[in-house]
Scaffold this motif. Structure first.
Motif, short mmCIF file in Angstrom:
data_model
loop_
_atom_site.label_atom_id
_atom_site.label_comp_id
_atom_site.label_asym_id
_atom_site.label_seq_id
_atom_site.Cartn_x
_atom_site.Cartn_y
_atom_site.Cartn_z
N THR A 3 67.23 75.47 41.22
CA THR A 3 67.39 76.43 40.14
C THR A 3 68.79 76.39 39.58
O THR A 3 69.00 76.40 38.36
N ALA A 4 69.78 76.33 40.46
CA ALA A 4 71.18 76.24 40.01
C ALA A 4 71.41 74.94 39.24
O ALA A 4 72.14 74.91 38.24
N ALA A 5 70.81 73.85 39.70
CA ALA A 5 70.98 72.56 39.03
C ALA A 5 70.38 72.59 37.62
O ALA A 5 70.99 72.05 36.68
N VAL A 6 69.23 73.23 37.45
CA VAL A 6 68.61 73.33 36.12
C VAL A 6 69.53 74.10 35.18
O VAL A 6 69.74 73.70 34.03
N THR A 7 70.10 75.18 35.67
CA THR A 7 71.02 75.97 34.86
C THR A 7 72.25 75.15 34.48
O THR A 7 72.71 75.17 33.33
N ALA A 8 72.79 74.40 35.43
CA ALA A 8 73.97 73.56 35.17
C ALA A 8 73.65 72.46 34.17
O ALA A 8 74.47 72.16 33.28
N VAL A 9 72.48 71.85 34.29
CA VAL A 9 72.09 70.78 33.36
C VAL A 9 71.97 71.33 31.95
O VAL A 9 72.42 70.69 30.98
N LEU A 10 71.39 72.51 31.80
CA LEU A 10 71.31 73.12 30.47
C LEU A 10 72.70 73.33 29.90
O LEU A 10 72.95 73.01 28.72
N GLY A 11 73.61 73.83 30.71
CA GLY A 11 74.99 74.02 30.25
C GLY A 11 75.64 72.72 29.82
O GLY A 11 76.34 72.67 28.81
N LEU A 12 75.41 71.65 30.58
CA LEU A 12 75.97 70.33 30.22
C LEU A 12 75.37 69.80 28.93
O LEU A 12 76.09 69.26 28.08
N LEU A 13 74.07 69.94 28.77
CA LEU A 13 73.43 69.46 27.54
C LEU A 13 73.99 70.18 26.31
O LEU A 13 74.25 69.55 25.29
N VAL A 14 74.20 71.47 26.44
CA VAL A 14 74.79 72.23 25.34
C VAL A 14 76.21 71.77 25.09
O VAL A 14 76.63 71.58 23.94
N ALA A 15 76.98 71.56 26.15
CA ALA A 15 78.37 71.12 26.01
C ALA A 15 78.47 69.75 25.34
O ALA A 15 79.44 69.47 24.64
N GLY A 42 76.39 68.54 23.07
CA GLY A 42 75.86 68.46 21.72
C GLY A 42 74.42 68.83 21.50
O GLY A 42 73.92 68.66 20.39
N LEU A 43 73.70 69.31 22.52
CA LEU A 43 72.34 69.77 22.27
C LEU A 43 72.42 70.91 21.26
O LEU A 43 73.15 71.88 21.48
N PRO A 44 71.70 70.81 20.15
CA PRO A 44 71.82 71.83 19.10
C PRO A 44 71.14 73.15 19.48
O PRO A 44 70.05 73.45 19.05
#
Length: 79
Positions: free
Chosen positions: A22-34, A36-38
């Motif tokens: 669960t923590a990894a999914v949250t971190a991956v979302l944060g990285l994708l946004v950082a 350039g994920l729109p």
């Protein structure tokens, strides 16, 4: 429900594993946004909010399938 009558002796810390995922999914979302994920700040907050609500249910479901109460273990050992 087969798993309730036959505990898996090879199972180790299933709730720690689910929490880590669960923590990894949250971190991956944060990285994708950082990178350039729109996704707007509002959208990101809503996605993380949904994850925060759903994650405890996933952990509970997974944990109940793999963790046994001492009374259950005692009952199974008496058979």
């Amino acid at each position: 429900m087969e798993s309730q009558t036959n505990p898996d002796p090879e199972s180790t810390e299933p709730l720690v594993t689910v929490g880590t995922i669960t923590a990894a999914v949250t971190a991956v979302l944060g990285l994708l946004v950082a990178f350039g994920l729109p996704v707007s700040d509002d959208q990101q907050a809503r996605i993380l909010g949904v994850i925060a609500v759903i994650a405890p249910f996933v952990v509970t479901f997974w944990g109940r399938r793999t963790v046994y109460a001492p009374a259950t273990v005692a009952r199974l050992l008496r058979r």
